[in-house]
Every structure is written in structure tokens, then in C-alpha cells.
Design an enzyme around this catalytic site. Structure first.
Site, PDB file in Angstrom:
ATOM      1  N   GLY A  40       0.829  -1.205   0.000  1.00  9.69           N
ATOM      2  CA  GLY A  40       0.000   0.000   0.000  1.00  9.69           C
ATOM      3  C   GLY A  40       0.856   1.243   0.000  1.00  9.69           C
ATOM      4  CB  SER A  42       0.899   3.668  -4.656  1.00 11.56           C
ATOM      5  OG  SER A  42      -0.409   3.266  -4.279  1.00 11.56           O
ATOM      6  CB  SER A  43      -1.700   6.845  -1.977  1.00 11.41           C
ATOM      7  OG  SER A  43      -2.548   5.766  -1.621  1.00 11.41           O
ATOM      8  N   GLY A  44      -1.044   7.699   0.788  1.00  4.67           N
ATOM      9  CA  GLY A  44      -1.456   7.710   2.189  1.00  4.67           C
ATOM     10  C   GLY A  44      -0.368   7.401   3.191  1.00  4.67           C
ATOM     11  CE  LYS A  69      -4.291   5.942  -8.105  1.00  4.30           C
ATOM     12  NZ  LYS A  69      -5.396   5.596  -7.175  1.00  4.30           N
ATOM     13  CG  ASP A  99      -4.888  -8.290  -6.590  1.00  7.75           C
ATOM     14  OD1 ASP A  99      -4.932  -7.851  -5.418  1.00  7.75           O
ATOM     15  OD2 ASP A  99      -5.880  -8.764  -7.171  1.00  7.75           O
ATOM     16  CB  SER A 178      -5.273  -2.629  12.950  1.00  7.40           C
ATOM     17  OG  SER A 178      -6.635  -2.850  13.212  1.00  7.40           O
ATOM     18  CE1 TYR A 192     -10.657   0.031   6.997  1.00 13.26           C
ATOM     19  CE2 TYR A 192     -11.448   0.977   9.057  1.00 13.26           C
ATOM     20  CZ  TYR A 192     -10.443   0.824   8.124  1.00 13.26           C
ATOM     21  OH  TYR A 192      -9.232   1.446   8.309  1.00 13.26           O
ATOM     22  CE  LYS A 196      -7.667  -1.614   8.139  1.00  9.74           C
ATOM     23  NZ  LYS A 196      -6.282  -1.660   7.644  1.00  9.74           N
TER      24      LYS A 196
END
Length: 338
Positions: A40, A42-44, A69, A99, A178, A192, A196
């Protein structure tokens, strides 16, 4: 007189605990020249973690599905590192487009390839995730599977691919990102939160397995964080969920990643942010692994008072839900009359 003696004894007790704490605390791992793999990335929060790791001298591999991205993120991560003279420094940043919720064999092959070219992974940060907020009966059943595949199975796949090498070398750090919604079930997060919460069960069970190999896990519980993912989920988030989430405020990805990375280097099992995060970590600690005597003492001493405070939070949340229901009922009644 006795009060002062009791106070002095308590202070001595705390000092002793502080001195003993390093005896059970995991050894720190230096990020300099370490290989940090961030899913994960590529962002955030994932990208922010990669930036901070590179700034501390680490080699970084970013993993995500979208190659375009990833290329943009790679350029951004590389651009933030400068030398003492202010000139841009060439960074060791790599990308993997795969993926993580897909076929395990492809993931395993891609990870082994990057370890062969860059070096063994010292830090695995499982940050890949997504959110589909909504009322339980309104969410498509496919969303529940999607949350488990992306938020949980991607972490299982990545960890399975990297763990054998860490065990052979007798060291390593693994992070599961999490959420505070993975500590307390919240309105609108039935899909969600479940995914988590699953990460916690995985982290606790796995930590018991890998501790003899000098591998330590960090379970991070970030609050709402200002990321592209957060902005996207705001579009479908129920009113109740928005009002409840506002209780903890909004953090920046940089602030959250700084705390997670520091806790990971120290080998802390729980990584929490803010006063609400500290309270939640204490109230929900249960049988979680202990990495510090001081941390364990703080949990024992404060758990009772934090549980009392949590009751007021829960009452506040219930009032929000009831108020929103009354508003909806009133709006529906008004529509029928008109």
C-alpha cells in the site's frame, strides 16, 4: 507520615520498573541500510512511511496494484531526500506492481525477486487497505469479502512470503496497520471493522510463534488520517459514522507514520496515536504481548479509569445514533405528509 512513606515506596517501585524494562524490551533495529518493504506504498500512510524510512537511510520497496501510481510515488519518495549541501541524493527505491489479495504464487515470486536484487527484507509494513463504509444491510455482500481480501488476506500473503527469510536470519520486524475501528466496532464499519479486528488476532498469534526467532510485530491503530483513502470514504460514510469519527479528530499521514515507524524500530507491539488511542490501547489490551514492564504497569494502573471514561464515550455514540435515527424518521414523516 505513612502517606509520604507510601509515596516514596511507589516512586522507588516505578524507578525499578523503569530500570528493568529494557530487560524484556526487544532490541532496536537501525533503519540505516535496512530493506523496508511497504505494501500500500503508493499513497497515504504507506507512502509517508516510505518517505520517512528513506530519510533515515533505508532501502525501500513500494508495493501496490497500480503501476502508474507506484511510479509517481517512487519519484516523490526519491525527491524528498537531500544531502548536507541540499542537493538531491540518489535513493534506493524500488516498486512491485502486484495484487496482494490475488494469487499467492505471484506474490511470493515477486517478493523473492526483489529480495534477490535489493537484499533481504528487514522491515515488512503491511499497510495495504481500503474502506467501504455503510449501514450493514445497505452494503453489498461482496464488500465484506472485499474488505477481508484487501485488508486481511493481503497481509497474510505478504507476511507468508517474507517470514521464512526472517526466521532463517533470526531477526526482523513486521507491521500490521489496523485502525481504531479495529479496536472498537463503529456504526457504518461492520465490514471494515471486522477485517481490521482480524489483523489483531493474526498479530497476537503470530507474535507468539516468531518471538523465539527474534522477530517482533507491531500492530498499529491509526485514527482518521487525512489521506486520499479517507477523502474517498467520506463520500459514502453515514452521518452517524462521521459524527462518531470526529471524536478523535483528524491526523496527518506524516504524524501517524512517524509514530508507527518509531514504535516499530523499538519493537513495541501496540502503536497508538493521541490520547484516545492511548486509552483504547489500554482498555483493549487483554492478553496482548508485553514489550515493556512500564507499559504493562501503566495498563494495570489505568485500565479501570479508562474503562469508566469509555462508558461516557459509548453513551455519547449511542446518543448520536439515536438522534440521527429520529432525524431520519422526522424527514420520512415530512415527505409522506407533503
Amino acid at each position: 507520615m505513612w502517606g509520604w512513606i507510601a509515596l516514596a515506596a511507589f516512586i522507588v517501585f516505578i524507578i525499578i520498573l523503569y530500570l528493568l524494562s529494557p530487560l524484556i524490551s526487544p532490541p532496536q533495529i537501525n533503519l540505516q541500510d535496512a530493506h523496508v518493504l511497504v505494501t500500500g506504498g503508493s499513497s497515504g500512510i504507506g507512502k509517508a512511511l516510505a518517505i520517512q524510512a528513506v530519510q533515515q537511510g533505508a532501502k525501500v520497496t513500494l508495493v501496490a496494484r497500480d503501476k502508474a501510481k507506484l511510479e509517481e510515488a517512487k519519484k516523490e519518495v526519491e525527491s524528498v531526500v537531500k544531502g548536507e549541501d541540499g542537493e538531491k541524493v540518489i535513493c534506493n527505491v524500488h516498486i512491485i506492481s502486484v495484487d496482494l489479495s490475488g494469487e499467492y504464487e505471484k506474490i511470493d515470486s515477486a517478493f523473492h525477486a526483489i529480495e534477490s536484487s535489493v537484499g533481504p527484507v528487514d522491515f515488512l509494513i503491511n499497510c495495504a487497505g481500503t474502506s467501504s463504509p455503510g449501514r450493514f444491510e445497505d452494503l453489498p455482500l461482496s464488500d465484506f469479502k472485499k474488505m477481508m481480501d484487501i485488508n486481511y488476506m493481503s497481509a497474510v500473503h505478504s507476511t507468508r512470503a517474507i517470514l521464512p527469510g526472517m526466521k532463517n536470519r533470526g531477526r526482523g520486524r513486521i507491521v500490521f496497520v489496523s485502525s481504531q475501528a479495529g479496536q472498537i466496532g463503529l456504526f457504518g464499519f461492520s465490514a471494515y471493522s471486522a477485517s481490521k479486528f482480524a489483523l489483531r488476532g493474526l498479530a497476537e498469534a503470530l507474535q507468539m510463534e516468531v518471538k523465539p526467532y527474534n522477530i517482533y510485530l507491531t500492530l498499529a491503530f491509526p485514527p482518521d488520517t487525512n489521506t486520499p483513502g479517507f477523502q474517498e470514504e467520506q463520500k459514502t460514510k453515514p452521518k452517524e459514522t462521521k459524527l462518531i469519527s470526529e471524536t478523535s479528530g483528524l491526523f496527518t499521514a506524516e504524524n501517524v507514520s512517524n509514530i508507527i515507524l518509531a514504535d516499530t524500530v523499538r519493537g513495541r507491539f501496540f502503536s497508538s496515536m493521541g490520547l484516545d488511542g492511548t486509552m483504547l490501547a489500554c482498555v483493549t489490551c487483554g492478553f496482548s504481548p508485553v514489550t515493556s514492564i512500564m507499559e504493562a504497569t501503566q495498563q494495570v494502573v489505568t485500565m479501570g479509569i479508562f474503562r469508566i471514561i469509555s462508558l461516557f464515550y459509548l453513551d455519547h455514540f449511542d446518543r448520536i445514533v439515536r438522534r440521527c435515527k429520529l432525524d431520519r424518521d422526522a424527514q420520512e414523516a415530512s415527505k409522506k405528509l407533503s
